[in-house]
Design an enzyme around this catalytic site. Sequence first.
Site, PDB file in Angstrom:
ATOM      1  N   LYS A   1       0.834  -1.206   0.000  1.00 16.55           N
ATOM      2  CA  LYS A   1       0.000   0.000   0.000  1.00 16.55           C
ATOM      3  C   LYS A   1       0.871   1.259   0.000  1.00 16.55           C
ATOM      4  O   LYS A   1       0.645   2.193   0.747  1.00 16.55           O
ATOM      5  CB  LYS A   1      -0.929  -0.010   1.215  1.00 16.55           C
ATOM      6  CG  LYS A   1      -1.852  -1.225   1.249  1.00 16.55           C
ATOM      7  CD  LYS A   1      -2.755  -1.218   2.472  1.00 16.55           C
ATOM      8  CE  LYS A   1      -2.104  -1.947   3.626  1.00 16.55           C
ATOM      9  NZ  LYS A   1      -2.969  -2.063   4.805  1.00 16.55           N
ATOM     10  N   CYS A   2       1.881   1.275  -0.865  1.00 17.96           N
ATOM     11  CA  CYS A   2       2.882   2.341  -0.906  1.00 17.96           C
ATOM     12  C   CYS A   2       2.849   3.012  -2.283  1.00 17.96           C
ATOM     13  O   CYS A   2       2.441   2.392  -3.266  1.00 17.96           O
ATOM     14  CB  CYS A   2       4.264   1.705  -0.652  1.00 17.96           C
ATOM     15  SG  CYS A   2       5.673   2.787  -0.842  1.00 17.96           S
ATOM     16  N   GLY A   3       3.300   4.230  -2.348  1.00 20.80           N
ATOM     17  CA  GLY A   3       3.397   4.912  -3.637  1.00 20.80           C
ATOM     18  C   GLY A   3       4.331   4.209  -4.609  1.00 20.80           C
ATOM     19  O   GLY A   3       4.207   4.354  -5.823  1.00 20.80           O
ATOM     20  N   PHE A   4       5.274   3.410  -4.083  1.00 21.14           N
ATOM     21  CA  PHE A   4       6.208   2.671  -4.933  1.00 21.14           C
ATOM     22  C   PHE A   4       5.715   1.260  -5.267  1.00 21.14           C
ATOM     23  O   PHE A   4       6.398   0.533  -5.991  1.00 21.14           O
ATOM     24  CB  PHE A   4       7.587   2.580  -4.264  1.00 21.14           C
ATOM     25  CG  PHE A   4       8.257   3.910  -4.094  1.00 21.14           C
ATOM     26  CD1 PHE A   4       8.467   4.759  -5.161  1.00 21.14           C
ATOM     27  CD2 PHE A   4       8.694   4.322  -2.844  1.00 21.14           C
ATOM     28  CE1 PHE A   4       9.082   5.986  -5.014  1.00 21.14           C
ATOM     29  CE2 PHE A   4       9.322   5.544  -2.669  1.00 21.14           C
ATOM     30  CZ  PHE A   4       9.515   6.381  -3.754  1.00 21.14           C
ATOM     31  N   THR A   5       4.546   0.877  -4.775  1.00 24.65           N
ATOM     32  CA  THR A   5       4.022  -0.469  -5.011  1.00 24.65           C
ATOM     33  C   THR A   5       3.971  -0.834  -6.492  1.00 24.65           C
ATOM     34  O   THR A   5       4.240  -1.991  -6.840  1.00 24.65           O
ATOM     35  CB  THR A   5       2.638  -0.630  -4.343  1.00 24.65           C
ATOM     36  OG1 THR A   5       2.809  -0.442  -2.933  1.00 24.65           O
ATOM     37  CG2 THR A   5       2.039  -1.996  -4.587  1.00 24.65           C
TER      38      THR A   5
END
Length: 159
Positions: A35-39
């Site tokens: 659930k990360c911007g880099f996912t």
Amino acid sequence: MTTIYDFSVKMPNGTEQSLKDYEGKTLLIVNTASKCGFTPQFAGLQELYLKYKDQGLEVLGFPCSQFHNQEFDNIEETTEFCQVNYGVTFPIFAKIDVNGENEDPLYTFLKSQKNGVLSKNIKWNFTKFLVDKSGQVVERYAPTTEPEKIEKDIAALLS
């Protein structure tokens, strides 16, 4: 001399797997979060894995919730999320800590081999470590480094 092969890690089902099983392979080790911007980097990691796995590349994903709790509590949710949304077929291991009192010994070793900017600590999700066929860490990449930017380094180690 210590190498990556001296460590064991936990599988999602809780069993131990020796990294010696990967001896002779080039490894890209990544602390991941669902659930990360880099996912979306999962897609690029999977592309690298598919392109180079027959030449000896293994991508190893280690879910971590230490950065704003961006990983599912349940490892089954994590592995399902990775497979359904990004088609991940490379190994995803049990959730670990990459910093602090409870950090996994693997990450203690990785960080001792290659510092980050200003510190050894992992700063965020999707920090990547490239390991050569002899089990030595050769490079550390920031979370912002897209997987495709690592491809030339991987190709060089595989040749």
